[in-house]
Design a protein around this motif. Structure first.
Motif, PDB file in Angstrom:
ATOM      1  N   ALA A 130       0.848  -1.197   0.000  1.00  0.00           N
ATOM      2  CA  ALA A 130       0.000   0.000   0.000  1.00  0.00           C
ATOM      3  C   ALA A 130       0.875   1.236   0.000  1.00  0.00           C
ATOM      4  CB  ALA A 130      -0.905   0.001   1.231  1.00  0.00           C
ATOM      5  N   LEU A 131       0.535   2.196  -0.870  1.00  0.00           N
ATOM      6  CA  LEU A 131       1.254   3.460  -0.963  1.00  0.00           C
ATOM      7  C   LEU A 131       0.276   4.610  -0.726  1.00  0.00           C
ATOM      8  CD1 LEU A 131       3.355   2.934  -4.232  1.00  0.00           C
ATOM      9  CD2 LEU A 131       4.208   2.837  -1.888  1.00  0.00           C
ATOM     10  N   ILE A 132       0.740   5.627  -0.001  1.00  0.00           N
ATOM     11  CA  ILE A 132      -0.021   6.862   0.171  1.00  0.00           C
ATOM     12  C   ILE A 132       0.895   8.037  -0.114  1.00  0.00           C
ATOM     13  CG2 ILE A 132      -1.285   8.344   1.775  1.00  0.00           C
ATOM     14  CD1 ILE A 132      -2.112   5.874   3.313  1.00  0.00           C
ATOM     15  N   ASN A 133       0.477   8.917  -1.005  1.00  0.00           N
ATOM     16  CA  ASN A 133       1.174  10.174  -1.284  1.00  0.00           C
ATOM     17  C   ASN A 133       0.268  11.318  -0.872  1.00  0.00           C
ATOM     18  OD1 ASN A 133       2.875   9.355  -4.455  1.00  0.00           O
ATOM     19  ND2 ASN A 133       3.031   8.439  -2.439  1.00  0.00           N
ATOM     20  N   LEU A 134       0.787  12.236  -0.078  1.00  0.00           N
ATOM     21  CA  LEU A 134      -0.029  13.320   0.462  1.00  0.00           C
ATOM     22  C   LEU A 134       0.787  14.601   0.467  1.00  0.00           C
ATOM     23  CD1 LEU A 134      -2.745  13.999   1.921  1.00  0.00           C
ATOM     24  CD2 LEU A 134      -1.565  13.502   4.067  1.00  0.00           C
ATOM     25  N   GLY A 135       0.295  15.645  -0.211  1.00  0.00           N
ATOM     26  CA  GLY A 135       1.057  16.888  -0.230  1.00  0.00           C
ATOM     27  C   GLY A 135       0.438  17.942  -1.112  1.00  0.00           C
ATOM     28  N   GLY A 136       1.280  18.851  -1.556  1.00  0.00           N
ATOM     29  CA  GLY A 136       0.755  19.958  -2.341  1.00  0.00           C
ATOM     30  C   GLY A 136       1.813  20.653  -3.168  1.00  0.00           C
ATOM     31  N   GLU A 137       1.357  21.632  -3.924  1.00  0.00           N
ATOM     32  CA  GLU A 137       2.217  22.381  -4.841  1.00  0.00           C
ATOM     33  C   GLU A 137       1.902  23.865  -4.722  1.00  0.00           C
ATOM     34  OE1 GLU A 137       3.377  22.303  -9.641  1.00  0.00           O
ATOM     35  OE2 GLU A 137       1.980  20.866  -8.776  1.00  0.00           O
ATOM     36  N   ARG A 138       2.943  24.701  -4.817  1.00  0.00           N
ATOM     37  CA  ARG A 138       2.768  26.149  -4.722  1.00  0.00           C
ATOM     38  C   ARG A 138       3.599  26.830  -5.794  1.00  0.00           C
ATOM     39  NH1 ARG A 138       1.186  29.939  -0.827  1.00  0.00           N
ATOM     40  NH2 ARG A 138       2.215  31.977  -1.010  1.00  0.00           N
ATOM     41  N   GLU A 139       2.983  27.773  -6.480  1.00  0.00           N
ATOM     42  CA  GLU A 139       3.707  28.556  -7.479  1.00  0.00           C
ATOM     43  C   GLU A 139       4.659  29.531  -6.798  1.00  0.00           C
ATOM     44  OE1 GLU A 139       0.897  30.489  -9.989  1.00  0.00           O
ATOM     45  OE2 GLU A 139       0.318  28.643 -11.031  1.00  0.00           O
ATOM     46  N   VAL A 140       5.774  29.812  -7.466  1.00  0.00           N
ATOM     47  CA  VAL A 140       6.765  30.767  -6.950  1.00  0.00           C
ATOM     48  C   VAL A 140       7.233  31.652  -8.100  1.00  0.00           C
ATOM     49  CG1 VAL A 140       7.556  29.270  -5.075  1.00  0.00           C
ATOM     50  CG2 VAL A 140       8.644  29.104  -7.310  1.00  0.00           C
ATOM     51  N   GLY A 141       7.791  32.796  -7.752  1.00  0.00           N
ATOM     52  CA  GLY A 141       8.314  33.698  -8.772  1.00  0.00           C
ATOM     53  C   GLY A 141       7.375  34.842  -9.098  1.00  0.00           C
ATOM     54  N   SER A 142       7.760  35.646 -10.084  1.00  0.00           N
ATOM     55  CA  SER A 142       7.048  36.881 -10.394  1.00  0.00           C
ATOM     56  C   SER A 142       5.656  36.650 -10.975  1.00  0.00           C
ATOM     57  CB  SER A 142       7.872  37.723 -11.380  1.00  0.00           C
ATOM     58  OG  SER A 142       8.153  36.979 -12.549  1.00  0.00           O
ATOM     59  N   ASN A 143       5.407  35.532 -11.615  1.00  0.00           N
ATOM     60  CA  ASN A 143       4.092  35.266 -12.221  1.00  0.00           C
ATOM     61  C   ASN A 143       3.237  34.332 -11.374  1.00  0.00           C
ATOM     62  OD1 ASN A 143       4.571  36.746 -14.716  1.00  0.00           O
ATOM     63  ND2 ASN A 143       6.041  35.130 -15.207  1.00  0.00           N
ATOM     64  N   SER A 144       3.602  34.148 -10.129  1.00  0.00           N
ATOM     65  CA  SER A 144       2.913  33.171  -9.288  1.00  0.00           C
ATOM     66  C   SER A 144       1.663  33.743  -8.640  1.00  0.00           C
ATOM     67  CB  SER A 144       3.862  32.678  -8.199  1.00  0.00           C
ATOM     68  OG  SER A 144       4.238  33.748  -7.342  1.00  0.00           O
ATOM     69  N   THR A 145       0.785  32.834  -8.209  1.00  0.00           N
ATOM     70  CA  THR A 145      -0.378  33.187  -7.402  1.00  0.00           C
ATOM     71  C   THR A 145      -0.179  32.591  -6.014  1.00  0.00           C
ATOM     72  OG1 THR A 145      -1.558  31.215  -8.168  1.00  0.00           O
ATOM     73  CG2 THR A 145      -1.915  33.259  -9.389  1.00  0.00           C
ATOM     74  N   PRO A 146      -0.626  33.261  -4.945  1.00  0.00           N
ATOM     75  CA  PRO A 146      -0.343  32.822  -3.568  1.00  0.00           C
ATOM     76  C   PRO A 146      -1.294  31.727  -3.094  1.00  0.00           C
ATOM     77  CG  PRO A 146      -1.582  34.850  -3.513  1.00  0.00           C
ATOM     78  CD  PRO A 146      -1.339  34.551  -4.975  1.00  0.00           C
ATOM     79  N   ASP A 147      -1.375  30.632  -3.829  1.00  0.00           N
ATOM     80  CA  ASP A 147      -2.274  29.541  -3.464  1.00  0.00           C
ATOM     81  C   ASP A 147      -1.502  28.233  -3.380  1.00  0.00           C
ATOM     82  OD1 ASP A 147      -4.678  31.071  -3.415  1.00  0.00           O
ATOM     83  OD2 ASP A 147      -4.743  31.019  -5.599  1.00  0.00           O
ATOM     84  N   ASN A 148      -1.922  27.362  -2.480  1.00  0.00           N
ATOM     85  CA  ASN A 148      -1.348  26.027  -2.349  1.00  0.00           C
ATOM     86  C   ASN A 148      -2.368  25.003  -2.835  1.00  0.00           C
ATOM     87  OD1 ASN A 148       1.139  26.783  -0.883  1.00  0.00           O
ATOM     88  ND2 ASN A 148      -0.304  27.414   0.698  1.00  0.00           N
ATOM     89  N   ASP A 149      -1.967  24.177  -3.789  1.00  0.00           N
ATOM     90  CA  ASP A 149      -2.833  23.138  -4.316  1.00  0.00           C
ATOM     91  C   ASP A 149      -2.568  21.848  -3.539  1.00  0.00           C
ATOM     92  OD1 ASP A 149      -4.728  22.420  -6.591  1.00  0.00           O
ATOM     93  OD2 ASP A 149      -3.216  20.839  -6.753  1.00  0.00           O
ATOM     94  N   PHE A 150      -3.620  21.206  -3.031  1.00  0.00           N
ATOM     95  CA  PHE A 150      -3.480  20.048  -2.150  1.00  0.00           C
ATOM     96  C   PHE A 150      -4.041  18.808  -2.824  1.00  0.00           C
ATOM     97  CE2 PHE A 150      -4.944  17.612   1.689  1.00  0.00           C
ATOM     98  CZ  PHE A 150      -3.665  17.345   2.176  1.00  0.00           C
ATOM     99  N   SER A 151      -3.302  17.683  -2.762  1.00  0.00           N
ATOM    100  CA  SER A 151      -3.738  16.460  -3.429  1.00  0.00           C
ATOM    101  C   SER A 151      -3.298  15.233  -2.641  1.00  0.00           C
ATOM    102  CB  SER A 151      -3.168  16.391  -4.853  1.00  0.00           C
ATOM    103  OG  SER A 151      -1.751  16.316  -4.814  1.00  0.00           O
ATOM    104  N   SER A 152      -3.891  14.081  -2.988  1.00  0.00           N
ATOM    105  CA  SER A 152      -3.506  12.821  -2.362  1.00  0.00           C
ATOM    106  C   SER A 152      -3.669  11.688  -3.368  1.00  0.00           C
ATOM    107  CB  SER A 152      -4.364  12.540  -1.118  1.00  0.00           C
ATOM    108  OG  SER A 152      -5.711  12.290  -1.478  1.00  0.00           O
ATOM    109  N   ALA A 153      -2.965  10.586  -3.113  1.00  0.00           N
ATOM    110  CA  ALA A 153      -3.103   9.375  -3.917  1.00  0.00           C
ATOM    111  C   ALA A 153      -2.927   8.172  -3.010  1.00  0.00           C
ATOM    112  CB  ALA A 153      -2.074   9.356  -5.042  1.00  0.00           C
ATOM    113  N   ILE A 154      -3.790   7.166  -3.191  1.00  0.00           N
ATOM    114  CA  ILE A 154      -3.735   5.929  -2.413  1.00  0.00           C
ATOM    115  C   ILE A 154      -3.733   4.772  -3.397  1.00  0.00           C
ATOM    116  CG2 ILE A 154      -4.860   4.499  -0.674  1.00  0.00           C
ATOM    117  CD1 ILE A 154      -6.231   7.049   0.348  1.00  0.00           C
ATOM    118  N   ASN A 155      -2.792   3.861  -3.229  1.00  0.00           N
ATOM    119  CA  ASN A 155      -2.616   2.763  -4.166  1.00  0.00           C
ATOM    120  C   ASN A 155      -2.375   1.474  -3.376  1.00  0.00           C
ATOM    121  OD1 ASN A 155      -0.778   0.846  -5.658  1.00  0.00           O
ATOM    122  ND2 ASN A 155      -1.205   2.256  -7.339  1.00  0.00           N
ATOM    123  N   VAL A 156      -3.089   0.415  -3.737  1.00  0.00           N
ATOM    124  CA  VAL A 156      -2.867  -0.911  -3.151  1.00  0.00           C
ATOM    125  C   VAL A 156      -2.686  -1.904  -4.290  1.00  0.00           C
ATOM    126  CG1 VAL A 156      -3.765  -2.750  -1.685  1.00  0.00           C
ATOM    127  CG2 VAL A 156      -4.243  -0.364  -1.105  1.00  0.00           C
TER     128      VAL A 156
END
Length: 231
Positions: A130-156
């Motif tokens: 069983a695998l679980i991936n849990l985390g997020g992504e955030r844009e950086v730099g001059s063209n970025s937006t101040p939001d964090n995208d949150f995701s997960s994946a579960i695999n058996v």
């Protein structure tokens, strides 16, 4: 040219396990299917090389990421430098764990770079993994937006035969942190997936997912080929 949208469905799910001296060449791709043009034929294709430098650190370079929106050609969108850190020896504790840390370099001047962090968990019980991936992504730099995208994946998966390991996977993109979208306003996919080894060194993954929320596409496919060598 209109920018290609990002796919919520990840092209792979990660194990925290690192193998020192293992080099790999990899292709990973995803594609959506839907009766609505805006959600149909979204594609992402990635090509990468990786190497396990130590018992606890693996680095991977995605030297080409191509995305395609509905009715658009393939568009080169990014390069990516990715790292997997294994926290402790596999099997030492009840649960194996690690961290994915990656930086995405946008190919276009008007696009934003991004940073991605994921907690990677793995548990082996008999022939099941069983695998679980849990985390997020955030844009950086001059063209970025101040939001964090949150995701997960579960695999058996069930390690039945070297060339055939059936499994099931659930992937969820919850949107930006703090928006508190309802289930149907998020993107959720679930479906069967096959793993195996075609010939020595050559591994494959093939999955078919159904969209189980209204925002997701009706269905999607994921494919991966990976060739491993040891130095």
């Amino acid at each position: 040219m209109q920018a290609s949208p990002s796919l919520a469905l990840d092209g792979k799910i990660y194990s925290p396990q690192v193998v020192k001296g293992e080099a790999e060449i990899e292709y990973a791709g995803t594609r959506t299917f839907d009766s609505k043009k805006a959600k149909n034929d979204l594609q992402e294709n990635q090509f990468s090389v990786g190497y396990g430098f130590t018992d606890y650190w693996k680095a991977e370079l995605y030297f080409a990421t191509f995305q395609r929106g509905p009715g658009q050609p393939q568009d080169f969108t990014a390069n990516e430098f990715e790292n997997v850190f294994q926290f402790w020896p596999i099997g030492k504790y009840w649960l194996d764990a690690g961290l994915l840390a990656s930086y995405h370099f946008a190919a276009k001047k008007d696009a934003a770079d991004s940073v991605e962090l994921k907690l990677l968990l793995q548990k082996d019980v008999g022939r099941f993994t069983a695998l679980i991936n849990l985390g997020g992504e955030r844009e950086v730099g001059s063209n970025s937006t101040p939001d964090n995208d949150f995701s997960s994946a579960i695999n058996v998966r069930y390690r039945w035969l070297p060339y055939l390991e059936p499994g099931i996977e659930l992937q969820s993109d919850y949107g930006t942190w703090g928006d508190h979208h309802s289930f149907n306003a998020q993107e959720h996919y679930a479906g069967p997936i096959l793993y195996g080894r075609l010939i020595p060194g050559l591994k494959y993954e093939l999955g078919y997912f159904a969209g189980i929320s209204r925002t997701a596409a009706s269905s999607a496919m994921r494919a991966k080929l990976e060739y491993e060598m040891y130095f």
